[in-house]
Scaffold this active site. Sequence first.
Site, short mmCIF file in Angstrom:
data_model
loop_
_atom_site.label_atom_id
_atom_site.label_comp_id
_atom_site.label_asym_id
_atom_site.label_seq_id
_atom_site.Cartn_x
_atom_site.Cartn_y
_atom_site.Cartn_z
N SER A 99 11.92 -25.97 -32.57
CA SER A 99 12.75 -25.26 -33.52
C SER A 99 13.51 -26.26 -34.36
O SER A 99 13.67 -27.43 -33.98
CB SER A 99 13.69 -24.29 -32.82
OG SER A 99 14.71 -24.99 -32.15
N ARG B 169 6.52 -28.45 -23.08
CA ARG B 169 6.02 -27.12 -23.47
C ARG B 169 4.75 -27.26 -24.29
O ARG B 169 3.82 -26.46 -24.18
CB ARG B 169 7.07 -26.38 -24.28
CG ARG B 169 8.17 -25.81 -23.42
CD ARG B 169 8.93 -24.78 -24.19
NE ARG B 169 10.09 -24.32 -23.45
CZ ARG B 169 10.95 -23.44 -23.92
NH1 ARG B 169 10.79 -22.93 -25.12
NH2 ARG B 169 11.97 -23.06 -23.18
N ARG C 140 19.67 -29.56 -19.93
CA ARG C 140 20.21 -28.22 -20.13
C ARG C 140 20.46 -27.58 -18.77
O ARG C 140 19.51 -27.49 -17.95
CB ARG C 140 19.22 -27.32 -20.89
CG ARG C 140 18.72 -27.88 -22.21
CD ARG C 140 19.61 -27.54 -23.37
NE ARG C 140 19.18 -28.27 -24.56
CZ ARG C 140 18.56 -27.71 -25.60
NH1 ARG C 140 18.29 -26.43 -25.60
NH2 ARG C 140 18.21 -28.45 -26.64
N GLU D 108 20.18 -24.83 -17.46
CA GLU D 108 19.57 -23.51 -17.69
C GLU D 108 19.71 -22.65 -16.45
O GLU D 108 19.21 -23.01 -15.40
CB GLU D 108 18.08 -23.66 -18.00
CG GLU D 108 17.75 -24.35 -19.30
CD GLU D 108 17.90 -23.45 -20.52
OE1 GLU D 108 18.21 -22.24 -20.35
OE2 GLU D 108 17.71 -23.97 -21.64
N GLU E 230 7.62 -20.56 -27.73
CA GLU E 230 8.28 -21.48 -28.66
C GLU E 230 8.14 -22.90 -28.14
O GLU E 230 8.44 -23.18 -26.99
CB GLU E 230 9.77 -21.10 -28.74
CG GLU E 230 10.57 -22.05 -29.61
CD GLU E 230 12.05 -22.06 -29.25
OE1 GLU E 230 12.62 -20.98 -29.02
OE2 GLU E 230 12.61 -23.16 -29.18
N ARG F 106 9.03 -21.69 -18.16
CA ARG F 106 9.14 -22.49 -19.38
C ARG F 106 10.46 -23.24 -19.51
O ARG F 106 10.68 -23.95 -20.49
CB ARG F 106 8.95 -21.60 -20.61
CG ARG F 106 9.94 -20.43 -20.67
CD ARG F 106 9.82 -19.65 -21.95
NE ARG F 106 8.55 -18.94 -22.04
CZ ARG F 106 8.14 -18.30 -23.13
NH1 ARG F 106 8.87 -18.30 -24.21
NH2 ARG F 106 6.99 -17.66 -23.12
N HIS F 107 11.38 -23.03 -18.56
CA HIS F 107 12.67 -23.73 -18.62
C HIS F 107 12.83 -24.70 -17.45
O HIS F 107 12.56 -24.34 -16.31
CB HIS F 107 13.83 -22.72 -18.52
CG HIS F 107 13.99 -21.89 -19.75
ND1 HIS F 107 13.48 -20.62 -19.85
CD2 HIS F 107 14.61 -22.15 -20.92
CE1 HIS F 107 13.78 -20.13 -21.05
NE2 HIS F 107 14.46 -21.04 -21.72
P1 AMO Z 1 16.30 -26.04 -29.10
O1 AMO Z 1 17.49 -25.77 -28.27
O2 AMO Z 1 15.52 -24.86 -29.61
O3 AMO Z 1 16.71 -26.85 -30.41
O4 AMO Z 1 15.33 -27.00 -28.34
C1 AMO Z 1 14.21 -27.57 -28.99
C2 AMO Z 1 12.98 -27.44 -28.13
O5 AMO Z 1 13.20 -28.03 -26.88
C3 AMO Z 1 12.50 -27.34 -25.88
N1 AMO Z 1 13.43 -26.87 -24.83
C4 AMO Z 1 13.16 -26.84 -23.51
N2 AMO Z 1 12.07 -27.20 -22.83
C5 AMO Z 1 12.11 -27.06 -21.48
N3 AMO Z 1 13.16 -26.58 -20.79
C6 AMO Z 1 14.29 -26.22 -21.45
N4 AMO Z 1 15.33 -25.77 -20.76
C7 AMO Z 1 14.31 -26.33 -22.88
N5 AMO Z 1 15.24 -26.07 -23.82
C8 AMO Z 1 14.68 -26.40 -25.00
C9 AMO Z 1 11.79 -26.19 -26.54
C10 AMO Z 1 12.58 -26.00 -27.82
O6 AMO Z 1 11.82 -25.44 -28.84
N6 AMO Z 1 18.77 -29.48 -31.78
C11 AMO Z 1 17.80 -28.42 -31.84
C12 AMO Z 1 16.55 -28.85 -32.55
C13 AMO Z 1 16.76 -29.15 -34.02
O7 AMO Z 1 17.21 -28.23 -34.74
O8 AMO Z 1 16.50 -30.28 -34.42
C14 AMO Z 1 17.46 -27.98 -30.42
O9 AMO Z 1 17.74 -28.63 -29.46
O10 AMO Z 1 10.47 -26.57 -26.82
#
Ligand code: AMO
Length: 434
Positions: free
Chosen positions: A360, A408, A212, A214, A357, A220-221
């Site tokens: 999800s 996380r 990502r 980000e 979180e 947390r990201h």
């Molecule tokens: P989502 O975008 O909420 O859902 O991502 C799912 C989980 O991935 C983790 N996460 C991250 N951890 C660290 N750094 C990041 N930048 C980051 N982005 C996300 C989180 C988050 O809850 N396809 C959907 C899931 C689904 O519906 O099956 C998805 O990607 O813990």
Amino acid sequence: MLHDSRSITVNDYEKEVTVEGWAQEVRNLGGISFLILRDRYGVVQITAPKKKITPEIMQAITSLSRESVVRVTGTVRASAQVKSGYEIIPSALIVQSPSATPLPMGVVDKVDVEMDTRFNHRYMDLRKPEVRSIFEIKSLTMRLIDEYLADNAFVEIFTPKLVASGAEGGSTLFKVDYFGKVAYLAQSPQLYKQMLMSTGLDRVFEIGPAFRAEPSDTARHVSEFISFDGEMAHIDSQEDVMAMIEGCTQFVISEVKERGARALEMIGSEVVLPKAPYPILSYEKAVGMVQGAGFKIELGEDLGTEGEKLLGDLMAQDGNEMYWIVEYPEEAKPFYIMEKDGTPYSYSFDLDYRGQEISSGGQREHRYDRLVQRMEKKGLELSSFEFYLNSFAYGMPAHGGWGLGVERMVQKMLGLPNIRETILFPRDRNRLVP
Ligand code: AMO
């Protein structure tokens, strides 16, 4: 065979052993020198009384620089003064690899080192047992997830990480030049795990990297993380999916406590098994709770980091570490989530762990026409998703799934302040090296 600090027992006393490790500390007291040798499992003390060892060994020990790699052969002697109960009197010592001086950062020193310095010299940072042990817990966590899902008839899958279209919104895509074509690093296995639901592989999971771009610089990201994804077909509702995740997280945490006890002690983390069943809050209820505590938020808005933290504090008052937030506004959720007809909400959930979180997911829109409608509503270019949509046109069962950020989860389980602590070589906006 070499011994290590863990494998030497009273049965080895008065016998000769060979050990190897890093010179953590050297103390020269004239008539006697001490060398503390550190390996993966702990330390051994090499005691060198001038009268009992060769001048060459004495010379090697006294001139040794800290963190050099040394191999020592010697006799194990019981010693009440040493914590382990024994010391080794050396008869041979080889410096396998001398360390340069000064060190870029200390290993045992009790000074706080800046996070950036630690990550710039991660090879040195990881010599600290409390830092290294985090990765033993992470590895154990992965194994436990595997074990739980295999026991529940899930098939492990591996989906492409070089993809032609993103599933999680355009703003966090990393673009790649793919033989002259535009490609992206996969943000999640979303499209692929769903396509498999049309095949009869009706329970799949993947633990793999997700990317990502980000823009936010938070604790947390990161821009590369390990996503634990699952997808299940023939479900009655998203509650089937939630039950699977809850079973898995409870299994992982209780087994980490058990099987990871030694590493947890090193880290200094007390892992608490969350109260189950996890309470289920509707999104509306969650918003009401934080509003009630004075937080400014309107219905329809995202809780955000601060809202999530506050909700975590409120839930902790009743001893709840893990809890579900369900039925988010459909507008806030991706195209693949099913709408709850007649309401502004959706069949979706987040799983929060101590105010953050970690997962999800939800029930997916499996009806072809409704899916197309939803994609159009979200402004997606249908032609970019043809390969995905095709799998909905010839028989697609009702299904649902989740994505869970492994780092996380490990961060929260261990009570660590930053997600980067759980990643060997983290990637974020400011870091591409090492
Ligand atoms: P989502 O975008 O909420 O859902 O991502 C799912 C989980 O991935 C983790 N996460 C991250 N951890 C660290 N750094 C990041 N930048 C980051 N982005 C996300 C989180 C988050 O809850 N396809 C959907 C899931 C689904 O519906 O099956 C998805 O990607 O813990």
